[in-house]
Design an enzyme around this catalytic site. Structure first.
Site, short mmCIF file in Angstrom:
data_model
loop_
_atom_site.label_atom_id
_atom_site.label_comp_id
_atom_site.label_asym_id
_atom_site.label_seq_id
_atom_site.Cartn_x
_atom_site.Cartn_y
_atom_site.Cartn_z
N SER A 211 0.85 -1.20 0.00
CA SER A 211 0.00 0.00 0.00
C SER A 211 0.88 1.24 0.00
O SER A 211 2.07 1.17 -0.36
CB SER A 211 -0.93 -0.02 1.22
OG SER A 211 -1.90 0.98 1.10
N ASN A 212 0.33 2.38 0.40
CA ASN A 212 1.12 3.61 0.47
C ASN A 212 0.61 4.45 1.64
O ASN A 212 -0.32 4.08 2.32
CB ASN A 212 1.06 4.37 -0.86
CG ASN A 212 -0.37 4.68 -1.24
OD1 ASN A 212 -1.08 5.38 -0.54
ND2 ASN A 212 -0.81 4.10 -2.36
#
Ligand code: CTP
Length: 402
Positions: A211-212
């Site tokens: 993810s981020n």
């Protein structure tokens, strides 16, 4: 708090220790000029005395269907029609369950069933009760029924693990009610605005993902701004801890880029404006391991990744002339050039550039510093560092000028 002046508010109190905070909430609402009728459950009275509440509200507190000594009937129907808003704080697991299932065995739930206004609930219970599937289910039912569930923001990606069940602070609840009653700039009235927000999460196995750091704050601020200008908003968001307050916002929770594309694709046809504020993961693991990957190997050479669909570009391909498509570009280098390239490549009408090189801009912060570029060749607009709420207003001013 000027929007609360003269508003009729039902404050419902059920039996939890957080009931002491309701006194502060009542005080804030009354101070702001609201006309508040307190309705308390029999258990609520174990935690806070009706005398305190009636002194502050200037009205007798309602708890029973009849006043015992006079036989006076309290009409929940009239009360439901009188209210401009109803807020239940604290809402215990039991009150939430009764509301979700229409169990009208006390004055509070009966009034809820008669209420024609927007209803807010601020859950208060311990973490285990809050994360129990039955509570989750009941809250989902309430949301489905149009109730706004007020929960504190935890600021963590794994929000379900931190601080859940604590009742939102009275000051925050009062602010939310004040925002709900804010006079609307109706420029977007009758328009449908779709916004993607937050990160996407791409699963590797049942316990791991890619993810981020996107917090979702910019996308959620845009959703609130659009709704406050009268638009019907569809907010498609990846996992994040943000909450919405305007009932005009329909929130669709998704996890992966593929799910986000599917939801965005469905909503796009009927929308007038689409804003792509999500930080979509560019790649996803080629395969999902349905069992946890064990630590038996010395080194793992690679996890093969495949390219995710580009949601903005795919909507850009089917965009009609009467639709406006807006993208974001978060850059570390060559901001302007990259933004202009994305504007063309994704067939956008407008792109908002924020640079990670600017302090206070980008992921996680409550502020942002943007420049706006247009496809029709008009000169860009450059803004100073502002709160994300103010930035959202600037972005919609630009959109309204298109
Ligand atoms: N976007 C999208 N779907 C993707 C990737 C990006 O909808 N799979 C959207 C973003 O929401 C944003 C715009 O496209 O509005 C630009 O996103 P960005 O990540 O900056 O661009 P990329 O195309 O991913 O290019 P790069 O990562 O190489 O900078």
């Amino acid at each position: 708090m000027q929007n609360l002046k003269g508003k009729h508010i039902i404050l419902g109190i059920s039996g939890g220790i957080a009931a002491y905070k309701s006194v502060v909430l009542l005080r804030l609402l009354v101070k702001a000029g609201a006309d508040v009728q307190v309705v308390i459950t029999p258990n609520g009275k174990q935690f806070i005395t009706p005398v305190t509440l009636s002194s502050l509200s200037g009205k007798p507190v309602i708890s029973e269907f009849f006043t015992a000594n006079t036989g006076e009937w309290h009409s929940h129907v009239d009360l439901g029609l009188w209210a401009d808003a109803m807020v239940i704080a604290p809402a215990t697991a039991s009150t939430i369950a009764k509301m979700a299932n229409g169990v009208a065995d006390n004055m509070l739930v009966t009034t809820y069933l008669s209420a024609r206004s927007q209803v807010f609930v601020a859950p208060a219970m311990d973490l285990d009760m809050m994360s129990h599937p039955s509570t989750e289910r009941n809250l989902a039912t309430l949301r489905n029924d149009g109730v706004i569930v007020i929960e504190p923001e935890t600021g963590e990606l794994a929000s379900h693990l931190v601080g859940r069940g604590r009742m939102e602070e009275p000051e925050k609840i009062a602010e939310l009610l004040n925002a709900f009653f804010a006079p609307k700039n109706q420029a977007l009235c009758g328009k449908h605005v779709m916004i993607t927000a937050g990160p996407t999460v791409e699963r590797i196995d049942p316990v791991r993902y890619i993810s981020n750091f996107s917090s979702g704050k910019m996308g959620f601020a845009l959703a609130e701004e659009a709704a406050s200008r009268g638009a019907d908003v569809t907010l498609i968001c990846g996992p994040c801890a943000c909450t919405t307050s305007n009932p005009m916002i329909k929130r669709i929770d998704v996890e992966s880029a593929r799910e986000m594309l599917e939801a965005a694709d469905k909503a796009f046809d009927s929308c007038d404006v689409a804003i792509m504020a999500a930080a979509v993961a560019d790649y996803a693991p080629a395969e999902f391991h349905d069992r946890k990957i064990k630590r038996e190997h010395e080194d793992v050479d690679s996890i093969r990744l495949v390219k995710n669909p580009d949601i903005a570009a795919s909507l850009g391909k089917k965009k009609r002339d009467d639709q406006i498509l807006v993208g974001f570009a978060l850059e570390t280098d060559n901001g302007a050039a990259n933004a202009e390239e994305k504007l063309t490549r994704k067939n956008l009408d407008m792109i908002v550039l924020n640079s990670l090189a600017d302090a206070g801009a980008g992921f996680g912060t409550d502020t942002n510093k943007i420049s706006v570029y247009y496809a029709d060749g008009r000169p860009s607009n450059n803004y100073t560092l502002k709160s994300k709420t103010a930035v959202a207003a600037d972005i919609f001013d630009c959109i309204e000028n298109l």
